[in-house]
Structures are given as C-alpha cells and as structure tokens.
Write an enzyme that holds these catalytic residues in place. Structure first.
Site, PDB file in Angstrom:
ATOM      1  N   CYS A   1       0.839  -1.209   0.000  1.00  0.00           N
ATOM      2  CA  CYS A   1       0.000   0.000   0.000  1.00  0.00           C
ATOM      3  C   CYS A   1       0.871   1.255   0.000  1.00  0.00           C
ATOM      4  CB  CYS A   1      -0.920   0.006   1.221  1.00  0.00           C
ATOM      5  SG  CYS A   1      -1.995   1.458   1.289  1.00  0.00           S
TER       6      CYS A   1
ATOM      7  N   LYS B   1       2.097  -9.593   0.550  1.00  0.00           N
ATOM      8  CA  LYS B   1       1.669  -8.924  -0.680  1.00  0.00           C
ATOM      9  C   LYS B   1       2.524  -7.677  -0.846  1.00  0.00           C
ATOM     10  CE  LYS B   1      -2.415  -7.368  -3.245  1.00  0.00           C
ATOM     11  NZ  LYS B   1      -1.933  -6.063  -3.745  1.00  0.00           N
TER      12      LYS B   1
ATOM     13  N   GLY C   1      -4.130  -5.278 -13.090  1.00  0.00           N
ATOM     14  CA  GLY C   1      -4.565  -5.136 -14.466  1.00  0.00           C
ATOM     15  C   GLY C   1      -5.307  -6.309 -15.064  1.00  0.00           C
TER      16      GLY C   1
ATOM     17  N   ARG D   1     -10.382  -4.486  -8.149  1.00  0.00           N
ATOM     18  CA  ARG D   1     -11.517  -3.625  -8.453  1.00  0.00           C
ATOM     19  C   ARG D   1     -12.352  -4.085  -9.644  1.00  0.00           C
ATOM     20  NH1 ARG D   1      -8.414  -1.259  -5.186  1.00  0.00           N
ATOM     21  NH2 ARG D   1      -9.161   0.388  -3.793  1.00  0.00           N
TER      22      ARG D   1
END
Length: 334
Positions: A97, A136, A210, A231
């Site tokens: 993040c 991650k 992506g 998303r």
C-alpha cells in the site's frame, strides 16, 4: 469446512472500503473456491480497537485471509495469533500500500525498503501460528527499478520461511502519486513477476494488477501459480460466477445471478435483524448486473433508495424489476 481445491489459483484482493465481510459473502456465492482477503487492518486497530468489528467474518467465507498492516514483529505476531483463534485460514502482511497515511507509520510499500524488518516480522508471525503467513508487495518502490532489488527483497523474506508472495506487478511511488494513481500510472511489468517464478520455482508466486477477465487470468497460470483480482471483480462481479469452472475445473453449473441475488437478499435481511443498515450491505450489489439490460436503472434505483432511513429488502426486490421484469419474488422461488 471441506474444500475441493485450496490452492490460490484465484484470489480476490484486499481493498479498503470494499472487501468487507458483506462483500466477501457475495463473492463466495459466486465462487466456491476463490481465496478471499479482508481489508487491511492495522495491528493497532486489532490490539486496541473493537476486535469483533475488525475480525468478524461469516463461516461461509472460507478460505479467507486476514491482511495485516504493521511493522512491529511482536504486534504482528500477536495479531496473527488472534487471526488464527478467530478462524482465518491465512495471515497476509501488507507490503504494497502506497498511502501517505500508512507509510508514515512504516506500513505498506515503504517496507520494501526494509526487507530485514519484514523478514523479522514474518519469522515471529510464523512462530506464533500454524496457518500460512504470506506477503503482498510491489515489484519495487521509487528508484528501485531493477529486478535485482525485487529478487533481493523476496529472497530476504523467504529466508524467514515465507513461501507465498502476492506480487502487484507495478512499482509504487511513495511521493507524488495518490493510491489511485499508483494503481494506474506505473506501468505493469508482468515479465518481472514471470522471471521471479522462473528463478524461484519453489515459491508460490501470485500475480496482481490489471487483470480483467477469466481468459486473462487463466493465461497467467502458464507463468505463475495464481492470480489476484481487485476492483474489476468488485465493479463487475458477475464474471466471478465462472471462476470455479475456468480456474479450478469444477464440473458444477455456474451460479445463476438471479439466484445469487436472492440469496444475498436473504443475507441482507439477516443483517437487518442484527442492526446493520441496508446500505452497508446492499451497496455491494450495484455492479452485479453490469452490462445487462436495465443495469443502469437498477444501479440508480439502489443508489437512490438503499441509504434512506428505514430502507428494507423490499427496495432490493423493487430494484430487480429493472433487469428481470415485475416478479422478482417468483424468480427467487417465493
């Protein structure tokens, strides 16, 4: 709970303000096998905050991982132990993040500059639990341009016993770009993630960034062990109904969206009886019929009505009329 396939071939990403327990329940109705990841929760929130709020999840969600944000090994170990006690199947450490708020507290992508610290965190987290501890991260941060830097980070963390790395195939700019821009502007470098898998074949490498459809995701399995989608899955969740067949070779029939909708309406009703507001739960339905006839009117009706005081599940049945005609309750077998 038993699972046919526990592999992380397909994962649904941790996303702040999106992948809460209600969203994950909807995702589970669409895919039985996908790994689900919570929103990032900081160690401070878990240790000092409302644990029921931050750790609660539905038993149907398994397999489900808790993503933690932090850099204090002892605090992360304590939170990992709590995650295991609450029944999570995995603990994931956020090293990706780019938000200013988290990097100032040594959380997120800034940790890629401190691989030894991450390794210490992983070592103590693994010592505290028997469930998998994963990481991650990005392919780099700021001026970390070369593959050697990515490989060095992974090797250092792997030396502490981490065997699963979820790699967002973009670098992160810690200054100058917003979190949204960091998801879009830095170019995707799938080739670096592929190279990582080739050079470290014993590690489980999951690629993120992506990916927009099942064929795209399935193709990635020629290069890496699994994919993580964020998303795109949230805003157009209907394509998740094909995940089990395309990624896990399930022979079961794909879930019918109307049936899924009906099951989720039942779930919304359960949550209402527990004092949860309709808008909190129903907002995750907005994209379910993306691209179908009446979807725009469906979204508009939900957006206009689910947050009103006293809104109940009648609003959800009324919204469904825009995509499936005037008898939604019949479509749900009522």
């Amino acid at each position: 709970m038993n699972f046919i396939d526990k592999s992380r071939k397909f994962c649904l990403a941790p996303m702040m303000e999106y992948s809460d327990r209600h969203c994950r329940y909807l995702w589970r109705l669409l895919s039985r096998h996908a790994w689900l990841y919570s929103e990032m929760v900081t160690t401070g929130a878990v240790i000092h905050g409302d644990r029921h709020r931050f750790l609660q999840f539905n038993s149907q969600e398994h397999p489900v991982a808790l993503q933690l944000g932090g850099s204090d090994p002892k605090a992360l170990a304590q939170c990992s132990e709590l995650a295991q006690e609450w029944g999570y199947d995995e603990v994931n450490l956020n090293c990706g993040c780019p938000s200013d708020r988290v990097q100032n507290n040594m959380i997120g992508a800034v940790l890629m500059r401190h691989a030894d610290t991450v390794a210490d965190c992983i070592s103590q987290m693994r010592s505290a639990v028997s469930i998998p501890v994963t990481v991650k991260h990005r392919i780099g941060v700021d001026d970390m341009e070369d593959y050697a830097g990515l490989l060095a980070f992974v090797d250092t963390v792997a030396s502490a016993g981490c065997t699963t790395f979820i790699v967002h195939a973009r670098k992160a700019w810690l200054q100058g770009l917003s979190p949204k821009q960091n998801r879009e502007i830095p170019p995707l470098r799938y080739d670096l993630v592929y190279q990582l898998k080739q050079d470290r074949p014993a590690l489980e490498i999951i690629i993120n960034g992506g990916l927009t459809g099942l064929s795209d995701c399935a193709d990635q399995l020629n290069h890496v062990d699994g994919v993580m989608v964020g998303r795109e899955a949230y805003h157009n969740p209907a394509w998740l109904a094909g995940v089990d067949q395309a990624m896990y070779h399930s022979k079961k029939t794909k879930p019918d969206l109307i049936n899924v909708y009906g099951q989720y309406v039942d779930y919304c009703q359960q949550q209402l009886t527990q004092g949860v507001r309709l808008g909190t739960v129903a907002k995750h339905l907005l994209g379910l019929f993306h691209g179908q006839r009446g979807a725009r009117l469906f979204r508009r009706y939900l957006s206009d009505h689910i947050h009103k005081p006293g809104a109940d599940t009648d609003v959800l049945w009324q919204a469904l009329e825009f995509v499936r005609g005037p008898t939604p309750r019949q479509a749900h077998g009522q």
